[in-house]
Design an enzyme around this catalytic site. Structure first.
Site, PDB file in Angstrom:
ATOM      1  N   LYS A 265       7.270  -1.126   6.741  1.00 15.77           N
ATOM      2  CA  LYS A 265       6.075  -0.258   7.021  1.00 15.77           C
ATOM      3  C   LYS A 265       5.936   0.429   8.170  1.00 15.77           C
ATOM      4  O   LYS A 265       5.690   1.428   8.048  1.00 15.77           O
ATOM      5  CB  LYS A 265       4.651  -0.965   6.453  1.00 15.77           C
ATOM      6  CG  LYS A 265       4.792  -1.062   4.673  1.00 15.77           C
ATOM      7  CD  LYS A 265       3.632  -1.667   4.564  1.00 15.77           C
ATOM      8  CE  LYS A 265       3.479  -1.526   2.934  1.00 15.77           C
ATOM      9  NZ  LYS A 265       4.532  -2.644   2.446  1.00 15.77           N
TER      10      LYS A 265
ATOM     11  N   ARG B 113      13.068   3.851  -5.324  1.00 15.70           N
ATOM     12  CA  ARG B 113      13.507   3.494  -6.479  1.00 15.70           C
ATOM     13  C   ARG B 113      12.761   4.288  -7.841  1.00 15.70           C
ATOM     14  O   ARG B 113      11.872   5.121  -7.467  1.00 15.70           O
ATOM     15  CB  ARG B 113      13.052   2.005  -6.778  1.00 15.70           C
ATOM     16  CG  ARG B 113      11.665   1.598  -6.651  1.00 15.70           C
ATOM     17  CD  ARG B 113      11.324   0.447  -7.052  1.00 15.70           C
ATOM     18  NE  ARG B 113       9.846  -0.107  -6.709  1.00 15.70           N
ATOM     19  CZ  ARG B 113       8.733   0.237  -7.238  1.00 15.70           C
ATOM     20  NH1 ARG B 113       8.759   0.923  -8.254  1.00 15.70           N
ATOM     21  NH2 ARG B 113       7.602  -0.189  -6.446  1.00 15.70           N
TER      22      ARG B 113
END
Length: 449
Positions: free
Chosen positions: A116, A292
């Protein structure tokens, strides 16, 4: 185009990929644990290989077993679905090393968005708005205190390797900071073996709005509009819809452009999702990128009449995308039907389905791998079905959803259907007046068995 694709997943997403592959004339290989031998994805694939015991670490997360299954069946590509190894950079690398195409982004792209703090730095460089906070990981409690005073309370502590709400703590005032700092680090260490923590300004009354993006191997990127995922429980999405009732045309253009910049910043290849927090003033901030296919991808498919799995496979095979952006033509809502007891703190409810009646009719889509007699194993995610309704307006989509939920019968286990029925009848939800905190105040009324 690929001749044979191995689906490195289970349940409804494996079945979803198999369906598109059949339509494209591509052979499929299912993998399964011993607990999933009777699952529909095993029955409907052209070939099926048992790869281990029920525990995920011995089956769906066991890379050597999966690669062996791909090699013995001569699969030339692997589709990871979502969850499990879908965002595992090492898995993508191993596929490349073995000459098997990973249907998704490269390992480098996954790594850039998987951590992150790295992702945040990349977004700042790309000019994508980010939430004010630490420039890197917090090195000490004193640094955390100093930064919290600078950006102002409330703040939120997050694990850099986090997900699913693990290692995440909201701090409302300085007196709470020390305790929550230690708790967040300990939880992150236990969950991810990485106690790295960073801090952000806590956004009050936030909406969770994400943009579907697609990028090809030739540098083109487009967006396919937004989904509102604000109805969450403990950071887990329960309901998603498109378009967002909070969206304006101007905000959609700004957020769509930002999502494209985010994907372009890493030369993104495949379909993916850029997630934002939007405050009550419609300021938006980058949260993370999922490299994804999403659980809720069907919502976007319904409002723009587009097969995202097919696009994902085509991109992996080197087919260029059109490059144009897509905008909602309809309104779609998805309810995640989980094998959980909503009247008992959403406790998991595995077991045998004794009776099943799936709703139908105009504007109703059900993505599921269950059937009457199927035993839901206790080892995996509790999702058993995704119920999606689509209509011309949000009000009509909600009415269709309420009707579909009322005729959805799953007996033998507890499910979240009663929760969703009550939510669809909630006046504030129907008005579109909700944030990510909505379910904190939502009171589930008991119903007679």
């Amino acid at each position: 185009m690929f001749k044979k694709i191995l689906i490195a997943n289970r349940g409804e997403i494996a079945l979803r990929v198999i369906r598109t592959c059949k339509e494209m004339g591509i052979k499929t290989v299912a993998i399964y644990s011993t607990a999933d031998r009777d699952s529909l994805h095993v029955k409907f694939a052209d070939e099926a290989v048992c790869i281990g015991k029920p525990a995920s670490t011995e089956s769906y997360l066991n890379i050597p077993h999966i690669m062996a299954a791909a090699e013995i069946t001569n699969a030339d590509a692997i589709h990871p679905g979502y969850g499990f190894l879908a965002e595992n950079a090492r898995f993508a690398e191993i596929c490349a090393e073995h000459g098997i195409k990973f249907i998704g982004p490269t390992a480098e792209m996954i790594r850039k968005m998987g951590d992150k703090m790295t992702a945040k730095e990349t977004m700042i460089a790309a000019g994508v708005p980010v939430i004010p906070g630490s420039e890197g990981l917090l090195s000490s409690l004193d640094e955390a205190k100093s930064l919290a005073r600078e950006i102002g309370y409330p703040v939120i502590l997050k694990a850099t390797a986090g997900g699913g709400g693990k290692g995440m703590r909201v701090v409302w005032e300085e007196s709470e900071l020390e305790k929550q700092f230690q708790v967040a680090r300990a939880e992150a260490k236990a969950a991810f073996n990485n106690d790295g923590i960073y801090m952000e300004k806590y956004i009050e009354e936030p909406r969770h709005i994400e943009f579907q993006v697609a990028g090809d191997q030739y540098g083109r990127v487009c967006h396919l509009s937004e989904r509102d995922c604000s109805i969450q429980r403990r950071h887990q999405k329960l309901v998603e819809e498109s378009p967002s009732p909070f969206m304006t045309p101007e905000l959609r253009e700004k957020m769509g452009e930002a999502a494209i910049r985010a994907a372009q910043a890493i030369n993104y290849e495949s379909v993916g999702t850029v997630e934002f927090l939007v405050d009550k003033y419609r300021n938006f901030y980058f949260m993370e990128m999922n490299t994804r296919i999403q659980v809720e991808h069907g919502v976007t498919e319904e409002v723009i009449n587009f097969d995202l799995i097919k696009e994902q496979i085509k991109i992996a095979a080197g087919v260029p995308i059109s490059g144009k952006n897509y905008y909602p033509q309809m309104h779609a809502i998805e309810c995640r039907i989980n094998a959980e007891d909503p009247f008992n703190d959403f406790r998991p409810s595995p077991g045998r389905i004794t009776t099943l009646h799936v709703p139908g009719g105009h504007g109703v889509r059900v993505d599921s791998h269950i059937y009457a007699g199927y035993v839901i194993p206790p080892y995996y995610d509790s999702l058993v079905a995704k119920l999606i309704t689509v209509a011309q307006t949000r009000e009509e989509a909600i009415c269709t959803m309420e009707r579909a939920l009322s005729e959805f019968v799953i007996e033998g286990i507890k499910t979240t259907i009663p929760f969703h029925l009550q939510l669809m009848r909630n006046e504030a939800f129907r008005r579109g007046e909700f944030t990510t905190q909505f379910l904190n105040e939502f009171k589930l009324e008991p119903v007679e068995e």
